[in-house]
Scaffold this motif. Structure first.
Motif, PDB file in Angstrom:
ATOM      1  N   GLY A 605     -16.367  53.928  90.792  1.00  0.00           N
ATOM      2  CA  GLY A 605     -15.543  54.876  90.060  1.00  0.00           C
ATOM      3  C   GLY A 605     -15.520  54.647  88.563  1.00  0.00           C
ATOM      4  N   PRO A 606     -14.886  55.549  87.831  1.00  0.00           N
ATOM      5  CA  PRO A 606     -14.830  55.433  86.379  1.00  0.00           C
ATOM      6  C   PRO A 606     -13.886  54.324  85.946  1.00  0.00           C
ATOM      7  CG  PRO A 606     -13.481  57.267  87.098  1.00  0.00           C
ATOM      8  CD  PRO A 606     -14.179  56.744  88.332  1.00  0.00           C
ATOM      9  N   LEU A 607     -14.058  53.910  84.712  1.00  0.00           N
ATOM     10  CA  LEU A 607     -13.123  52.953  84.145  1.00  0.00           C
ATOM     11  C   LEU A 607     -11.774  53.647  83.913  1.00  0.00           C
ATOM     12  CD1 LEU A 607     -15.418  51.168  81.555  1.00  0.00           C
ATOM     13  CD2 LEU A 607     -14.290  50.078  83.494  1.00  0.00           C
ATOM     14  N   PRO A 608     -10.682  52.886  83.979  1.00  0.00           N
ATOM     15  CA  PRO A 608      -9.361  53.478  83.724  1.00  0.00           C
ATOM     16  C   PRO A 608      -9.274  54.034  82.311  1.00  0.00           C
ATOM     17  CG  PRO A 608      -9.162  51.313  84.756  1.00  0.00           C
ATOM     18  CD  PRO A 608     -10.594  51.475  84.374  1.00  0.00           C
ATOM     19  N   ASP A 612      -4.216  52.793  80.181  1.00  0.00           N
ATOM     20  CA  ASP A 612      -3.953  52.030  81.401  1.00  0.00           C
ATOM     21  C   ASP A 612      -4.578  50.639  81.365  1.00  0.00           C
ATOM     22  OD1 ASP A 612      -2.546  54.168  82.495  1.00  0.00           O
ATOM     23  OD2 ASP A 612      -4.384  55.064  83.326  1.00  0.00           O
ATOM     24  N   LEU A 613      -5.235  50.304  80.237  1.00  0.00           N
ATOM     25  CA  LEU A 613      -5.896  49.006  80.109  1.00  0.00           C
ATOM     26  C   LEU A 613      -5.035  48.053  79.300  1.00  0.00           C
ATOM     27  CD1 LEU A 613      -9.579  50.074  79.309  1.00  0.00           C
ATOM     28  CD2 LEU A 613      -8.663  49.270  81.495  1.00  0.00           C
ATOM     29  N   SER A 663      -7.303  37.082  83.497  1.00  0.00           N
ATOM     30  CA  SER A 663      -7.168  38.065  84.578  1.00  0.00           C
ATOM     31  C   SER A 663      -6.516  37.469  85.817  1.00  0.00           C
ATOM     32  CB  SER A 663      -8.550  38.628  84.947  1.00  0.00           C
ATOM     33  OG  SER A 663      -9.356  37.634  85.550  1.00  0.00           O
ATOM     34  N   LYS A 664      -6.547  36.133  85.948  1.00  0.00           N
ATOM     35  CA  LYS A 664      -5.942  35.524  87.139  1.00  0.00           C
ATOM     36  C   LYS A 664      -4.458  35.858  87.219  1.00  0.00           C
ATOM     37  CE  LYS A 664      -9.168  31.641  87.633  1.00  0.00           C
ATOM     38  NZ  LYS A 664      -9.349  30.171  87.523  1.00  0.00           N
ATOM     39  N   THR A 665      -3.787  35.841  86.073  1.00  0.00           N
ATOM     40  CA  THR A 665      -2.355  36.169  86.062  1.00  0.00           C
ATOM     41  C   THR A 665      -2.133  37.622  86.460  1.00  0.00           C
ATOM     42  OG1 THR A 665      -2.013  34.563  84.289  1.00  0.00           O
ATOM     43  CG2 THR A 665      -0.281  36.181  84.639  1.00  0.00           C
ATOM     44  N   THR A 666      -2.944  38.496  85.897  1.00  0.00           N
ATOM     45  CA  THR A 666      -2.815  39.929  86.206  1.00  0.00           C
ATOM     46  C   THR A 666      -3.108  40.200  87.667  1.00  0.00           C
ATOM     47  OG1 THR A 666      -3.534  40.418  83.952  1.00  0.00           O
ATOM     48  CG2 THR A 666      -3.596  42.223  85.530  1.00  0.00           C
ATOM     49  N   LEU A 667      -4.181  39.591  88.180  1.00  0.00           N
ATOM     50  CA  LEU A 667      -4.567  39.829  89.573  1.00  0.00           C
ATOM     51  C   LEU A 667      -3.508  39.308  90.528  1.00  0.00           C
ATOM     52  CD1 LEU A 667      -8.355  38.862  89.318  1.00  0.00           C
ATOM     53  CD2 LEU A 667      -7.420  41.168  89.600  1.00  0.00           C
ATOM     54  N   ALA A 668      -2.865  38.210  90.161  1.00  0.00           N
ATOM     55  CA  ALA A 668      -1.835  37.631  91.038  1.00  0.00           C
ATOM     56  C   ALA A 668      -0.633  38.550  91.154  1.00  0.00           C
ATOM     57  CB  ALA A 668      -1.404  36.267  90.496  1.00  0.00           C
ATOM     58  N   LYS A 669      -0.342  39.337  90.107  1.00  0.00           N
ATOM     59  CA  LYS A 669       0.813  40.230  90.133  1.00  0.00           C
ATOM     60  C   LYS A 669       0.555  41.477  90.971  1.00  0.00           C
ATOM     61  CE  LYS A 669       2.703  38.972  85.600  1.00  0.00           C
ATOM     62  NZ  LYS A 669       3.019  39.476  84.234  1.00  0.00           N
ATOM     63  N   GLY A 670      -0.727  41.897  91.047  1.00  0.00           N
ATOM     64  CA  GLY A 670      -1.056  43.100  91.778  1.00  0.00           C
ATOM     65  C   GLY A 670      -0.659  44.353  91.022  1.00  0.00           C
ATOM     66  N   ALA A 675      -5.528  46.489  89.479  1.00  0.00           N
ATOM     67  CA  ALA A 675      -6.618  47.401  89.832  1.00  0.00           C
ATOM     68  C   ALA A 675      -7.501  47.671  88.613  1.00  0.00           C
ATOM     69  CB  ALA A 675      -6.053  48.707  90.383  1.00  0.00           C
ATOM     70  N   ALA A 676      -6.871  47.858  87.455  1.00  0.00           N
ATOM     71  CA  ALA A 676      -7.633  48.090  86.238  1.00  0.00           C
ATOM     72  C   ALA A 676      -8.482  46.874  85.887  1.00  0.00           C
ATOM     73  CB  ALA A 676      -6.683  48.419  85.082  1.00  0.00           C
TER      74      ALA A 676
END
Length: 878
Positions: A605-608, A612-613, A663-670, A675-676
């Motif tokens: 899919g496309p980038l956000p 949203d980034l 990104s680990k912090t962001t990914l952990a929050k969900g 997703a972005a």
């Protein structure tokens, strides 16, 4: 194009991270993957394609050769160029092949025969040549398999050999054309003769080395007719036909035109006046041996002197008398002894260092020798080769190396092309019983009748390899390949064979192809050296077999190391620890991609939208496309080292060390932010793997196909700069990096372990770092400031303040004692260096480099004192 939204690349399904082993094992990947590429036809070029062509012909390695680091170096660069152009949409042809290597291959087979107590003369010419072909089929071409190990993306369907029927036809065709145009002729001239290989060799196949000889001064004649000459080759006096002096040298004016007795012979020789003689060197008189010295040969021609050949093909004396049959070195000792007995040795100097030529193949000392040979008249051909560079049709890169090229083509001597060998392209000239000379083209029959014989010699190997850029494409026929892929785009080769190969390809290409040069660019490389800058040699312990390194660390690691050292025209030092570092980089790429896949990174899919980034998402995309532009610019300028270095630092320093960690912090929050980040992470790895592919083909293809689910990165689209730049995001992340780096340095200075957690309070108000508090705490192992928090150190960084409570985290007394010891050492160094610099006597006598070194030590001591003092001040009270 600031803040232009980057476009996404379409993708199919991709496999899970579970399909990737936890560790990268090159040996389990490379061989099978390469054969899959070849079977899929990725490297085969189509002459009917409407894509723009891009052509590189490989410098043909010798059929006797094996892959050495120099080959691996140049092949890596050629492969990188070709793979990138293929990804950019060009019809890319990298054409492989081998050179028949006349002398080297003949020597191999003669060694085989010697083991059977036979010589080539025992078996005869036809049988010997058949033996060479058998050897070639059984043992030759080992290097081609080794090229596959390296990952060379060559078009194997077009593999060529300089003795193939088609290339032999090209050789015969151009020989006849040159002959009929008066550019090939036969003449008796001085050549370099190898007594071991029994053949003439060209000037550039002679290696000159300083050698200890014996300089003897010999008195010719007696009384008023005597004259003294000096030589390191006393044996050649048996072939002297004159003594030469300068026309203006009054010392010998009375002798010019007269004859004097030549010692040890019953001959008298004339004294001639020639401007070539330097009256200031030695005695101002030189012996003249026209049959055994190129300068003497020219003097002999100017004065119509006879030429006496006093040595045979084995370098044994042929002059009748007491020295007949002696080897040249035996004869030298015997002649000096005989002269000494007659009292004609005026002076001797041992040892006397002088340059001595050796055969580049067998290292035998070459012998200048008068011989009937075939020659190319290079004057008009060399002029055209020089003009093609001067008028810009051909670019030499780097430009500063053009001088070497011009030095050669502007001063080129006629090229001796005949070799007294049996393996090679036989000279297509026939001699008749009444002195007839007939040169045959490829479709012409030899003359019939009694007494006709073909010239026994073969052509210099470099003659056929000079045709390589067009003979490999089907010339003299006007083939589809020739129309599509000639001229080639770039020749990547070492600066050491400008003379052997580059200039000769230029001469023959311009001549045969109606003034169209064989390539647009000559990209000159340096030589691979060991890590200390010393030349690698099989006779030295520093020689490295690249296959050993490939076995230990993988082909990608070897390739990346070589590419990262490839500055235009400069030599490349390389050590095993650098290959290990490149292996570590490949592992880092592998592990980062596995992490990304395990955390759902995707190219779907496309980038956000930009809004949203996160700042770190926009930062890494900005850096990604800036790196694409940077790498493209470096490739276009053949700056392989800079391109590789830019990719290394982007991937390791920015993607792996910062973006993945952030990104680990962001990914952990969900949630949407995670997703972005997963989509951005997929985009970054997709593009980065494609950028790395030309120099690291195996690991990148394995990872890219797993990430994207597509067929192969070999045929993927080369990334383009989407124009996306975000200076604000770059500034924001730079501030974050500054804060994290400073606090990490402080932690290290305080003796904290990297994973040790400490309580901290972050004052980020008024800075762009407010949104990054969670990431900052994660990166710095900082716990929230709870009850009982007491700041023992405060660090103001980039407008923010980080307060730490180190009580209980470190042994304050021990740390204070350590720092005080370091401070005392720094203060002692400061006192010593400042004392020397204030000492007037020292300053008056000390060399400037010594003074500069002491000033550097003083500055370092001052910096150490400031740093340690700050660390002591930051320690909590005990």
């Amino acid at each position: 194009m600031t803040n232009q939204r980057p476009e996404a690349h379409q993708a199919g399904d991709h496999s899970a991270a579970a399909t990737l082993p936890t560790q990268y094992a090159p040996a389990e990947v490379e061989g099978k993957l390469y054969e899959r590429w070849v079977a899929a036809g990725y490297f085969e070029a189509d002459a009917k394609s409407e894509k723009p062509p891009y052509t590189i012909v490989i410098p043909p390695p010798n059929v006797t050769g094996s892959l050495h680091l120099g080959h691996a170096f140049q092949h890596t660069l050629m492969d990188a160029l070709t793979r990138r152009k293929r990804m950019q949409g060009y019809e890319a042809l990298w054409l492989p092949g081998m050179d028949h290597a006349g002398i080297a291959t003949q020597n191999k087979v003669e060694q085989q025969l010697a083991e059977e107590a036979l010589s080539r003369h025992d078996v005869g010419r036809d049988a010997f040549v058949e033996r060479v072909w058998q050897w070639k089929e059984e043992y030759g071409g080992r290097i081609l398999g080794q090229m596959r190990r390296l990952g060379d993306g060559v078009d194997w369907s077009r593999e060529r050999f300089t003795m193939d029927e088609g290339l032999s036809r090209a050789v015969q065709t151009i020989f006849k054309r040159l002959f009929e145009d008066g550019l090939i002729y036969r003449a008796e001239r001085i050549i370099n003769w190898c007594p071991r290989c029994h053949t003439a060799i060209s000037d550039i196949e002679v290696e000159h080395e300083e050698s200890a000889g014996e300089l003897v001064s010999i008195r010719y004649g007696d009384g008023d007719e005597s004259i003294v000459v000096a030589t390191t080759r006393a044996e050649t006096m048996l072939g002297d036909t004159a003594v030469a002096v300068h026309p203006d040298d009054e010392r010998y004016a009375h002798l010019v035109g007269r004859t004097i007795a030549l010692p040890l012979t019953d001959r008298r020789i004339p004294v001639v006046a020639d401007a070539h003689v330097d009256p200031e060197f030695g005695t101002g008189a030189v012996k003249v041996t026209p049959a055994h010295d190129p300068n003497d040969f020219e003097i002999g021609r100017r004065h119509q002197l006879p030429s006496v050949t006093m040595m045979d093909e084995d370098a044994r004396v042929t002059v009748h008398g007491p020295f007949l049959g002696l080897d040249r070195y035996e004869a030298r000792e015997a002649v000096v002894g005989a002269l000494r007995e007659q009292g004609r040795i005026v002076a001797e100097k041992r040892p006397y260092m002088h340059a001595v030529g050796h055969c580049s193949r067998c290292k035998t000392t070459v012998e200048p020798r008068l011989s009937m040979q075939w020659w190319v008249k290079v004057g008009p051909l060399a002029q055209a080769a020089g003009d093609a560079v001067r008028d810009g049709r051909v670019q030499i890169h780097p430009k500063e190396m053009s001088g070497r090229y011009f030095d050669w083509v502007d001063n080129m001597h006629d090229w001796c092309i005949s070799r007294q060998l049996w393996w090679g392209h036989r000279i297509p000239v026939w001699y008749g019983p009444d002195g007839e000379v007939v040169c045959l083209g490829p479709d012409e029959q030899p003359p019939s009748g009694e007494g006709w014989t073909q010239d026994p010699d073969v052509l210099d190997t470099w003659f056929s390899s000079a045709l390589w850029p067009f003979s490999t494409l089907g010339w003299p026929e006007r083939t589809a390949d020739l129309a599509k892929f000639y001229p080639t785009d770039v020749l990547v080769t070492g600066h050491d064979i400008i003379f052997f190969w580059v200039a000769r390809m230029m001469m023959f290409g311009l001549y045969a192809m109606d003034g169209v040069a064989p390539f647009h660019t000559v990209a000159l490389t340096g030589l691979v050296r060991d890590e200390h800058g010393k030349k690698m040699s099989k006779s030295n312990p520093n020689s490295v077999d690249p296959l050993d390194w490939m076995d230990a660390y993988g082909s990608d690691a070897v390739r990346f190391t070589l590419a990262r050292g490839a500055n235009p025209g400069a030599d490349v030092p390389i050590g095993e620890d650098w290959v290990q570092a490149s292996r570590n980089f490949a592992n880092k790429v592998w592990n980062a991609t596995r992490f990304a896949l395990m955390n759902g990174a995707t190219v779907e899919g496309p980038l956000p939208e930009l809004e949203d980034l996160s700042a770190e998402d926009r930062w890494i995309l900005s850096r990604l496309y800036a790196t694409v532009a940077e790498v493209d610019a470096f490739y276009e300028d053949y700056q392989f080292a800079k391109a590789s270095d830019a990719l290394y630092h982007f991937a390791w320093d920015e993607v792996f060390d910062w973006y993945v960690e952030l990104s680990k912090t962001t990914l952990a929050k969900g949630g949407p932010a995670a997703a972005a980040s997963r989509r951005v992470l997929g985009e970054v790895l997709d593009v980065a793997l494609r950028l790395l592919h030309p120099v690291m083909p195996f690991v990148t293809d394995t990872l890219w196909t797993t990430l994207t689910g597509r067929e192969s990165v070999v045929i993927a689209e080369w990334p383009s700069d989407r124009g996306f730049r975000d200076p604000a995001a770059e500034a924001e992340i730079a501030t974050l990096q500054q804060l994290v780096t400073e606090v990490r340095r402080f932690r290290a200075d305080q003796g904290l372990k990297p994973g040790q957690k400490v309580p901290a309070r972050l004052d980020l108000a008024g800075t762009p770092l407010v949104a990054h508090e969670d990431a900052i705490r994660s990166l710095l192992r900082l716990q929230p400031a709870g009850d009982g928090f007491a700041a023992t150190a405060s660090l103001p960084v980039a407008g923010a303040t980080v307060s730490l409570d180190l009580s209980g985290a470190i042994d304050v007394a021990a740390e204070r004692k350590r720092l005080q010891k370091d401070l005392a050492a720094a203060e002692k160094e400061l006192a010593q260096t400042s004392g020397k610099l204030s000492n007037e006597n020292f300053m008056a006598k000390a060399p400037e480099p010594v003074v500069a070194k002491i000033r550097t030590r003083l500055a370092a001591a001052e910096a150490d004192i400031a740093r340690i003092t700050a660390q002591l001040a930051a320690l909590p009270e005990a």
